[in-house]
Design a protein around this motif. Structure first.
Motif, PDB file in Angstrom:
ATOM      1  N   UNK A 127     -51.617   6.849  26.411  1.00  0.00           N
ATOM      2  CA  UNK A 127     -51.236   7.369  27.797  1.00  0.00           C
ATOM      3  C   UNK A 127     -51.085   6.323  28.728  1.00  0.00           C
ATOM      4  N   UNK A 128     -51.561   4.964  28.589  1.00  0.00           N
ATOM      5  CA  UNK A 128     -51.459   4.292  29.582  1.00  0.00           C
ATOM      6  C   UNK A 128     -51.251   2.715  29.129  1.00  0.00           C
ATOM      7  N   UNK A 129     -50.630   1.796  29.945  1.00  0.00           N
ATOM      8  CA  UNK A 129     -50.609   0.563  29.503  1.00  0.00           C
ATOM      9  C   UNK A 129     -51.717  -0.332  29.660  1.00  0.00           C
ATOM     10  N   UNK A 130     -52.914   0.111  29.889  1.00  0.00           N
ATOM     11  CA  UNK A 130     -54.341  -0.628  29.854  1.00  0.00           C
ATOM     12  C   UNK A 130     -54.988  -0.481  28.712  1.00  0.00           C
ATOM     13  N   UNK A 131     -55.498  -1.635  28.446  1.00  0.00           N
ATOM     14  CA  UNK A 131     -56.232  -1.755  27.115  1.00  0.00           C
ATOM     15  C   UNK A 131     -57.599  -1.117  27.414  1.00  0.00           C
ATOM     16  N   UNK A 132     -57.894   0.075  27.182  1.00  0.00           N
ATOM     17  CA  UNK A 132     -58.965   0.902  27.854  1.00  0.00           C
ATOM     18  C   UNK A 132     -59.292   2.127  26.900  1.00  0.00           C
ATOM     19  N   UNK A 133     -60.361   2.462  26.706  1.00  0.00           N
ATOM     20  CA  UNK A 133     -60.602   3.571  25.669  1.00  0.00           C
ATOM     21  C   UNK A 133     -60.109   4.726  26.455  1.00  0.00           C
ATOM     22  N   UNK A 134     -59.695   4.952  27.712  1.00  0.00           N
ATOM     23  CA  UNK A 134     -59.221   6.116  28.269  1.00  0.00           C
ATOM     24  C   UNK A 134     -57.821   6.301  27.984  1.00  0.00           C
ATOM     25  N   UNK A 135     -57.238   5.244  27.668  1.00  0.00           N
ATOM     26  CA  UNK A 135     -55.741   5.203  27.459  1.00  0.00           C
ATOM     27  C   UNK A 135     -55.388   5.767  25.680  1.00  0.00           C
ATOM     28  N   UNK A 136     -56.248   6.022  24.864  1.00  0.00           N
ATOM     29  CA  UNK A 136     -56.244   6.300  23.765  1.00  0.00           C
ATOM     30  C   UNK A 136     -56.672   7.836  23.399  1.00  0.00           C
ATOM     31  N   UNK A 137     -55.978   8.690  22.767  1.00  0.00           N
ATOM     32  CA  UNK A 137     -56.330  10.078  22.330  1.00  0.00           C
ATOM     33  C   UNK A 137     -55.994  10.183  20.729  1.00  0.00           C
ATOM     34  N   UNK A 138     -56.879  10.586  20.016  1.00  0.00           N
ATOM     35  CA  UNK A 138     -56.453  10.624  18.657  1.00  0.00           C
ATOM     36  C   UNK A 138     -57.076  12.160  18.071  1.00  0.00           C
ATOM     37  N   UNK A 139     -55.989  12.926  17.352  1.00  0.00           N
ATOM     38  CA  UNK A 139     -56.477  14.036  17.078  1.00  0.00           C
ATOM     39  C   UNK A 139     -56.089  13.948  15.427  1.00  0.00           C
ATOM     40  N   UNK A 140     -57.229  14.274  14.653  1.00  0.00           N
ATOM     41  CA  UNK A 140     -57.150  14.334  13.303  1.00  0.00           C
ATOM     42  C   UNK A 140     -57.335  15.737  12.768  1.00  0.00           C
ATOM     43  N   UNK A 141     -56.714  15.985  11.616  1.00  0.00           N
ATOM     44  CA  UNK A 141     -56.684  17.279  10.929  1.00  0.00           C
ATOM     45  C   UNK A 141     -56.918  17.039   9.601  1.00  0.00           C
ATOM     46  N   UNK A 142     -57.574  18.131   8.833  1.00  0.00           N
ATOM     47  CA  UNK A 142     -57.551  17.884   7.451  1.00  0.00           C
ATOM     48  C   UNK A 142     -56.580  19.260   7.146  1.00  0.00           C
ATOM     49  N   UNK A 143     -56.565  19.417   5.655  1.00  0.00           N
ATOM     50  CA  UNK A 143     -55.625  20.703   5.348  1.00  0.00           C
ATOM     51  C   UNK A 143     -56.498  21.821   5.541  1.00  0.00           C
ATOM     52  N   UNK A 144     -57.716  21.923   5.875  1.00  0.00           N
ATOM     53  CA  UNK A 144     -58.614  22.905   6.056  1.00  0.00           C
ATOM     54  C   UNK A 144     -58.947  23.142   7.351  1.00  0.00           C
ATOM     55  N   UNK A 145     -58.601  22.256   8.344  1.00  0.00           N
ATOM     56  CA  UNK A 145     -58.810  22.483   9.754  1.00  0.00           C
ATOM     57  C   UNK A 145     -59.171  20.962  10.540  1.00  0.00           C
ATOM     58  N   UNK A 146     -59.327  21.354  11.777  1.00  0.00           N
ATOM     59  CA  UNK A 146     -59.730  20.085  12.480  1.00  0.00           C
ATOM     60  C   UNK A 146     -60.996  19.271  11.904  1.00  0.00           C
ATOM     61  N   UNK A 147     -60.951  17.869  12.399  1.00  0.00           N
ATOM     62  CA  UNK A 147     -62.064  16.926  11.991  1.00  0.00           C
ATOM     63  C   UNK A 147     -63.087  17.035  13.044  1.00  0.00           C
ATOM     64  N   UNK A 148     -64.322  16.901  12.726  1.00  0.00           N
ATOM     65  CA  UNK A 148     -65.326  16.662  13.696  1.00  0.00           C
ATOM     66  C   UNK A 148     -65.351  15.700  14.518  1.00  0.00           C
ATOM     67  N   UNK A 149     -65.983  15.743  15.637  1.00  0.00           N
ATOM     68  CA  UNK A 149     -65.878  14.650  16.753  1.00  0.00           C
ATOM     69  C   UNK A 149     -66.399  13.418  16.476  1.00  0.00           C
ATOM     70  N   UNK A 150     -67.247  13.129  15.545  1.00  0.00           N
ATOM     71  CA  UNK A 150     -67.868  12.008  15.441  1.00  0.00           C
ATOM     72  C   UNK A 150     -66.735  11.162  14.432  1.00  0.00           C
ATOM     73  N   UNK A 151     -65.909  11.717  13.561  1.00  0.00           N
ATOM     74  CA  UNK A 151     -65.059  11.222  12.881  1.00  0.00           C
ATOM     75  C   UNK A 151     -64.055  10.725  13.612  1.00  0.00           C
ATOM     76  N   UNK A 152     -63.545  11.437  14.615  1.00  0.00           N
ATOM     77  CA  UNK A 152     -62.210  11.177  15.561  1.00  0.00           C
ATOM     78  C   UNK A 152     -63.026   9.732  16.201  1.00  0.00           C
ATOM     79  N   UNK A 153     -64.062  10.032  16.984  1.00  0.00           N
ATOM     80  CA  UNK A 153     -64.688   8.712  17.763  1.00  0.00           C
ATOM     81  C   UNK A 153     -64.667   7.619  16.944  1.00  0.00           C
TER      82      UNK A 153
END
Length: 173
Positions: A127-153
């Motif tokens: 979302x941002x041109x800065x090399x910052x953690x706030x610039x990145x958003x990841x959404x992961x899914x499996x065939x059975x649903x969303x992935x837990x937050x620890x895996x996304x982090x």
């Protein structure tokens, strides 16, 4: 000869007239603000400008901007190129379905990481041109649903670590 000069002058004037701005369209004389109550004319003008230009305010560009220096080549659209490339590197086991560097969205299909039997799908938003953690958003899914937050982090941390490595490698050049 006179007619040729007149046609050339008229054509030149028409070409220069096309280089004007759109200020007269939304300043109360155009049809877009006639149905707005008088107290809200400025607000509606800002809303119209935001819809047209994607931000508040009118563009400050002219025909002469093609001769000015361009923005930083380190950007891919409006996103950080290191995070962008690191996302593609880290999630290279996932088939890429769509990529839009101007909005910063990478969408992948289902794929299995090496050494795992579970299929994942990811949507990455830079979302941002800065090399910052706030610039990145990841959404992961499996065939059975969303992935837990620890895996996304963990995936976000891997992408940010790779982005820092890419930036350090470019700094050594």
């Amino acid at each position: 000869m006179r007619n040729a000069v007149r046609v050339a002058l008229f054509g030149g004037m028409m070409a220069l007239a096309g280089c004007g701005s759109v200020r007269g369209l939304f300043d109360g004389r155009g049809s877009d603000t006639q149905n707005v109550p008088p107290g809200n004319a400025e607000t509606s003008e800002k809303i119209i400008e935001k819809e047209i230009y994607g931000r508040e305010g009118r563009p400050d560009s002219t025909i002469w901007d093609i001769f000015r220096a361009r923005e930083d080549a380190g950007k891919v659209g409006a996103v950080n190129r290191y995070i962008w490339n690191a996302s593609l590197d880290v999630l290279d086991f996932l088939p890429v379905e769509s990529v839009d560097p101007f909005t910063g969205v990478i969408t992948t299909g289902y794929g299995t990481p090496p050494g795992s039997g579970r299929a994942y799908r990811a949507t990455i938003y830079v979302s941002d041109p800065a090399l910052d953690a706030r610039s990145l958003n990841v959404a992961l899914m499996t065939r059975s649903g969303p992935v837990d937050g620890a895996t996304v982090r963990a995936v976000e941390d891997a992408i940010l670590t790779r982005a820092r490595q890419l930036r350090a490698r470019d700094g050594n050049l």
